[in-house]
Design a protein around this motif. Structure first.
Motif, mmCIF file in Angstrom:
data_model
loop_
_atom_site.group_PDB
_atom_site.id
_atom_site.type_symbol
_atom_site.label_atom_id
_atom_site.label_comp_id
_atom_site.label_asym_id
_atom_site.label_seq_id
_atom_site.Cartn_x
_atom_site.Cartn_y
_atom_site.Cartn_z
ATOM 1 N N HIS A 66 8.068 11.257 -59.525
ATOM 2 C CA HIS A 66 8.956 10.835 -58.383
ATOM 3 C C HIS A 66 10.169 11.615 -58.482
ATOM 4 C CE1 HIS A 66 5.384 8.678 -57.252
ATOM 5 N NE2 HIS A 66 5.849 7.696 -58.020
ATOM 6 N N ARG A 67 10.251 13.037 -58.418
ATOM 7 C CA ARG A 67 11.652 13.517 -58.846
ATOM 8 C C ARG A 67 12.597 13.121 -57.765
ATOM 9 N NH1 ARG A 67 10.032 19.801 -60.281
ATOM 10 N NH2 ARG A 67 10.355 19.520 -62.668
ATOM 11 N N GLY A 68 12.580 13.122 -56.743
ATOM 12 C CA GLY A 68 13.692 12.602 -55.539
ATOM 13 C C GLY A 68 14.383 11.422 -56.197
ATOM 14 N N LEU A 69 13.950 10.670 -57.185
ATOM 15 C CA LEU A 69 14.637 9.479 -57.443
ATOM 16 C C LEU A 69 15.095 9.823 -59.216
ATOM 17 C CD1 LEU A 69 12.161 6.828 -56.041
ATOM 18 C CD2 LEU A 69 14.467 7.635 -55.197
ATOM 19 N N TRP A 70 14.929 10.709 -59.480
ATOM 20 C CA TRP A 70 15.457 10.682 -60.771
ATOM 21 C C TRP A 70 16.904 10.821 -61.111
ATOM 22 C CZ3 TRP A 70 11.652 14.901 -63.458
ATOM 23 C CH2 TRP A 70 10.306 14.657 -63.710
ATOM 24 N N LEU A 71 17.520 10.290 -62.125
ATOM 25 C CA LEU A 71 19.054 10.321 -62.385
ATOM 26 C C LEU A 71 19.295 11.881 -63.075
ATOM 27 C CD1 LEU A 71 20.096 6.905 -63.911
ATOM 28 C CD2 LEU A 71 20.267 7.909 -61.656
ATOM 29 N N THR A 72 18.461 12.557 -63.524
ATOM 30 C CA THR A 72 18.540 13.893 -64.023
ATOM 31 C C THR A 72 17.348 14.760 -63.690
ATOM 32 O OG1 THR A 72 17.330 13.693 -66.217
ATOM 33 C CG2 THR A 72 19.614 12.807 -66.109
ATOM 34 N N PRO A 73 17.517 15.926 -63.811
ATOM 35 C CA PRO A 73 16.628 16.986 -63.548
ATOM 36 C C PRO A 73 15.228 17.057 -64.500
ATOM 37 C CG PRO A 73 18.855 18.015 -63.519
ATOM 38 C CD PRO A 73 18.670 16.775 -64.099
ATOM 39 N N SER A 74 15.564 16.421 -65.942
ATOM 40 C CA SER A 74 14.598 16.549 -66.662
ATOM 41 C C SER A 74 13.855 15.107 -67.032
ATOM 42 C CB SER A 74 15.362 16.641 -68.032
ATOM 43 O OG SER A 74 14.518 16.104 -69.318
ATOM 44 N N ARG A 75 12.485 15.287 -67.083
ATOM 45 C CA ARG A 75 11.643 13.903 -66.962
ATOM 46 C C ARG A 75 11.975 13.392 -68.314
ATOM 47 N NH1 ARG A 75 6.217 12.697 -65.600
ATOM 48 N NH2 ARG A 75 5.738 14.606 -64.727
ATOM 49 N N ASN A 76 12.130 14.050 -69.409
ATOM 50 C CA ASN A 76 12.170 13.182 -70.666
ATOM 51 C C ASN A 76 13.545 12.576 -70.779
ATOM 52 O OD1 ASN A 76 9.748 13.841 -71.597
ATOM 53 N ND2 ASN A 76 10.466 15.695 -72.638
ATOM 54 N N ALA A 77 14.798 13.285 -70.406
ATOM 55 C CA ALA A 77 15.894 12.763 -70.281
ATOM 56 C C ALA A 77 16.258 11.687 -69.089
ATOM 57 C CB ALA A 77 17.149 13.960 -69.763
ATOM 58 N N THR A 78 15.433 11.623 -68.186
ATOM 59 C CA THR A 78 15.368 10.422 -67.305
ATOM 60 C C THR A 78 14.820 9.230 -67.839
ATOM 61 O OG1 THR A 78 15.043 11.934 -65.370
ATOM 62 C CG2 THR A 78 14.534 9.873 -64.914
ATOM 63 N N ARG A 79 13.680 9.410 -68.524
ATOM 64 C CA ARG A 79 12.954 8.376 -69.315
ATOM 65 C C ARG A 79 13.909 7.777 -70.368
ATOM 66 N NH1 ARG A 79 7.332 10.115 -70.809
ATOM 67 N NH2 ARG A 79 6.863 10.132 -68.700
ATOM 68 N N LEU A 80 14.519 8.741 -71.014
ATOM 69 C CA LEU A 80 15.299 8.128 -72.254
ATOM 70 C C LEU A 80 16.589 7.562 -71.666
ATOM 71 C CD1 LEU A 80 15.936 8.294 -75.211
ATOM 72 C CD2 LEU A 80 17.497 10.223 -74.829
ATOM 73 N N ILE A 81 17.359 7.812 -70.498
ATOM 74 C CA ILE A 81 18.264 7.036 -69.780
ATOM 75 C C ILE A 81 17.652 5.728 -69.456
ATOM 76 C CG2 ILE A 81 19.800 7.182 -67.594
ATOM 77 C CD1 ILE A 81 20.201 10.162 -68.147
#
Lengths: 236, 194
Positions: A66-81
Motif C-alpha cells: 500500500h504505497r500511498g501510506l509508505w514513509l519512504t518510496p522504498s519498500r525495504n527502507a519503509t519496513r526497516l523504518i
C-alpha cells in the motif's frame, strides 16, 4: 491459607496507614499524587503508542504493497523504518525514567509501588521503574485502551501525509511497478493512488453499492442474526 | 494451594536474584505496558497486512473478533474473580521474592494472559504462523509473571483457557450481529482504511 491481605480494600487501607508513617520518618513519597503519576504515564504511553503503531503500520503497508501510506518510496527502507520505530517506542518508554522525573527516584524503586519517591531513576532501577500499580497512578487497561487508538490515529495521519508527499516528491519511483494488492477500492487503491484519491474513489463506490451490498449481506447472514430477525418481522 | 502450583512458583521465583539483567528483562516483559501493547499492535498490524482481497476480508473479520474477545475476556475474568478471590503467591508464600508491585486483584485467572491468548486465538484463525507467535508471547508473559511472584502456574493456565474459550464464544456470538460487522468492514473499505 495465609492471613496476608487479599482484598483491594485491605491493601488500600495498608497504603493509607503507610503514608503518614513514612511521612513521619522523613520520606517524601506522600507528596506524590496518583493523578500526577497517571498524567505522566498517560503522556509517556501516548508517545510509545504513537511510535509503535507508526512502526507497525509501516511494516504492514510495506508488506501489503500500500504505497500511498509508505514513509519512504522504498519498500525495504519503509519496513526497516517500521522496525526501528517500534524499537524506538519501546526504548523511549522504558528509558525515559533516566532523564524524566517521576515516581522512580533512585533508591525508592522497590517492588511495592506505594512507597515511591519523585525523581530520576538510575540504571539499576530501570527494569522496575514502570511497574506502578494503577491505584498508585499507573495507567490502567482502560487508560491504555484510550491512548492506544489516539496514537494509532496520529500514526495513520503521519503515514497519509508522508505517502502524499512522496507521490509529489518522487513521482517516478512511486509509479514503478510493484507487487500490487488486488482490489479496485479501499486501501488496495493506495498502491497506485494517494490516500485522498483512494478515499474519493472508494467512498463514491461505497455510496453507490451500499443498498445492494446491504441486501446481499442480509441475505447471507446467519439464521441467528438479530438484524435478520428484525428485518423479517417488519417485512412479512 | 496445590503442590504443583507451590513447587513450580517457588522454583521459578527462586531463580530470580541471580542475574540482574534477566530480572530486569523479566520485570519489563511482566510490566502492564509492553506485552498488552504488543497484542494491540498485532491486531492493528493484521488489519492492514492483507495483500489479496480474500486475505484482507479474513484479517478484518478476525481483528474485530480479536478486539471483541479482548474486551470480553476482561468481563469473564471479573466474573470469575467474583466467584473466587484467590490470593496471590506473595500473599500465601513468605518465601516468594516479589519482583512486581503488590497486585490487589485476585490471582485466578491471569487477566493479562487471558487477553494475550484471546488476541492469539483470533490471530491464529487469521494466520496460523502469526497466531503461534502471539501464543508464544502470551505464554512468555505468563511465565515472567510467575517468575515475578504474582501468579501461580494454574492462574496462567486458567487465563489461557479463558482467553481461547472467550474467542471461541465470541466467534459464535458474532453471528447474532451479522450483517452489521460485515457492513462495518465494508464501510472501512469505503473510507480506504480496509
Amino acid at each position: 491459607m495465609s492471613s496476608s491481605p487479599n482484598t483491594i480494600r485491605q491493601v488500600r487501607q495498608e497504603i493509607l496507614v503507610a503514608r503518614p508513617f513514612a511521612q513521619e520518618f522523613g520520606t517524601n513519597h506522600v507528596n506524590i499524587d496518583p493523578s500526577d503519576v497517571q498524567a505522566l504515564f498517560a503522556r509517556h504511553y501516548f508517545y510509545f503508542a504513537a511510535l509503535a503503531t507508526l512502526g507497525t503500520l509501516q511494516i504492514a503497508v510495506a508488506t501489503g504493497g500500500h504505497r500511498g501510506l509508505w514513509l519512504t518510496p522504498s519498500r525495504n527502507a519503509t519496513r526497516l523504518i517500521g522496525i526501528l520505530l517500534i524499537c524506538a517506542g519501546i526504548a523511549l518508554f522504558f528509558l525515559m525514567p533516566l532523564w524524566v522525573e517521576g515516581p522512580w527516584a533512585t533508591g525508592s524503586v522497590a517492588a511495592d509501588s506505594a512507597t515511591r519517591e519523585w525523581g530520576k531513576a538510575n540504571w539499576q532501577d530501570l527494569g522496575a521503574a514502570r511497574n506502578v500499580n494503577d491505584i498508585n497512578g499507573g495507567l490502567s487497561g482502560t487508560g491504555q485502551a484510550t491512548w492506544f487508538p489516539l496514537g494509532a490515529l496520529i500514526a495513520f495521519v503521519v503515514s497519509v501525509g508522508a505517502g502524499t508527499a512522496n507521490r509529489k516528491l518522487f513521482p517516478g519511483r512511486m509509479n514503478q511497478p510493484v507487487e500490487r494488492p488486488d482490489g479496485t477500492d479501499g486501501i488496495a487503491l493506495t498502491a497506485t493512488h494517494s490516500y485522498f484519491d483512494a478515499l474519493k474513489i472508494s467512498w463514491r463506490r461505497f455510496r453507490v453499492e451500499l443498498p445492494s451490498e446491504a441486501s446481499r449481506l442480509l441475505a447471507l447472514s446467519h439464521r441467528w442474526s438479530i438484524s435478520v430477525a428484525i428485518w423479517r418481522r417488519f417485512h412479512r | 494451594m496445590n503442590p504443583f502450583d507451590r513447587a513450580l512458583v517457588l522454583w521459578l521465583n527462586g531463580l530470580s536474584g541471580n542475574l540482574p539483567i534477566i530480572d530486569d528483562l523479566a520485570r519489563m516483559i511482566a510490566s502492564d505496558y509492553l506485552m498488552p501493547t504488543m497484542f494491540s499492535l498485532a491486531m492493528f498490524g493484521l488489519w492492514f497486512a492483507g495483500r489479496t482481497l480474500e486475505d484482507r476480508a479474513r484479517f478484518h473479520y478476525w481483528v474485530l473478533i480479536g478486539i471483541s474477545s479482548i474486551g470480553m475476556s476482561n468481563v469473564a475474568v471479573v466474573l470469575i474473580n467474583l466467584a473466587w478471590d484467590r490470593p496471590r503467591p506473595f500473599e500465601q508464600l513468605p518465601e516468594i521474592q516479589l519482583m512486581f508491585y503488590r497486585a490487589t486483584d485476585p490471582s485466578f485467572p491471569a487477566n493479562p494472559v487471558a487477553i494475550g491468548f484471546a488476541a492469539g486465538a483470533a490471530a491464529w484463525m487469521a494466520n496460523r504462523k502469526f497466531g503461534y507467535w502471539l501464543f508464544g508471547a502470551a505464554a512468555l508473559y505468563g511465565l515472567t509473571r510467575i517468575y515475578a511472584g504474582v501468579f501461580f502456574p494454574t492462574d496462567v493456565l486458567g487465563g489461557a483457557v479463558v482467553g481461547i474459550s472467550v474467542t471461541w464464544g465470541v466467534t459464535y456470538l458474532h453471528r447474532l450481529f451479522q450483517p452489521i460487522t460485515n457492513l462495518f468492514i465494508r464501510l472501512t473499505r469505503g473510507l480506504a482504511i480496509g
